[in-house]
Design a protein around this motif. Structure first.
Motif: not given
Length: 241
Positions: A27-32, A191-197, A202-203
């Motif tokens: 699960r990620r907090d998606v922004r971009a 929907y997203v282009g990618d879920f960050l690892d 943190a990144r």
């Protein structure tokens, strides 16, 4: 099924358990990373049903869901964010301030859908079972609805971003909320282009995940674990992550 020990085995099959833990960890907090593709109504209905099945103290179910697809409403909310974010940026000086200003902290206009999950602080009446000592349990219960939706969304391949840099009183005015209803979570969905690892903050180097090994106490704050096997099991999981 009953195990040889005589204890009923209510565990999910291994593949289903893995799916639950995967949703939690990925699960990620998606922004971009939002895509413009709309969320199908049947998928959104599943997410809302998952949220509505959250536990709540006294079964008060204090949540409501405002589905926001109006560009005009989202633009008004975005203006609140921009002002509040500029104020928040003033709290950070030097390199930290420069990093803050580079962070992408919302997807209000980029996401195809916004959702506000509210908490009716009068839901259930004056005396809700289990709420006498801790009045804030209505807020805590609503947070569980947010988490249910978030995990279900990840399983559906849908990103969620929580926009917390908003003035709640102004947000309540924009959404025409009754006086007793608090806008607990303003979410961006799509929907997203990618879920960050890794989590985006943190990144970016803003903050890292704290070690679980340092966050588990024994019978009192700061006390070591009495169970050495548990400590070994936690150490092993942390070392392998």
């Amino acid at each position: 099924m009953v195990e040889q020990s005589g204890r009923p085995d209510h565990a999910f099959p291994e593949a289903q358990r893995a799916g639950v833990y995967r949703a939690i960890h990925e699960r990620r907090d998606v922004r971009a990373q939002f895509l413009p593709d709309p969320i199908p109504p049947e998928v959104l209905a599943r997410l809302l049903e998952a949220a509505h099945h959250a536990p709540s103290v006294g079964f008060m179910q204090p949540w409501d869901f405002l589905v926001i697809d109006s560009l005009e409403v989202r633009e008004r909310v975005h203006r609140i964010f921009e002002r509040e974010n500029a104020r928040a940026a003033e709290c950070h000086a030097g390199a930290r301030g420069m990093l803050y200003r580079r962070l992408k902290l919302e997807g209000i206009l980029e996401s195809p859908l916004n959702l506000c999950i509210t908490c009716d602080r009068e839901r259930g009446g004056e005396h809700v079972l289990g709420r006498h000592s801790i009045v804030e349990t209505d807020l805590f219960s609503t947070c569980l609805a947010v988490q249910n939706l978030w995990l279900a969304a990840r399983a559906e391949g849908i990103g969620v971003g929580w926009v917390s840099i908003l003035d709640p009183a102004e947000l309540a005015e924009v959404l025409s909320l009754p006086a007793s209803v608090y806008p607990l979570a303003y979410l961006c969905l799509g929907y997203v282009g990618d879920f960050l690892d890794r989590p985006e903050l943190a990144r970016a180097g803003w903050r890292q995940r704290l070690p679980l090994t340092e966050r588990v106490h024994g019978n009192g704050w700061g006390e070591p674990l009495a169970s050495t096997p548990l400590k070994r099991a936690i150490d092993a999981r942390y070392d392998s992550s």
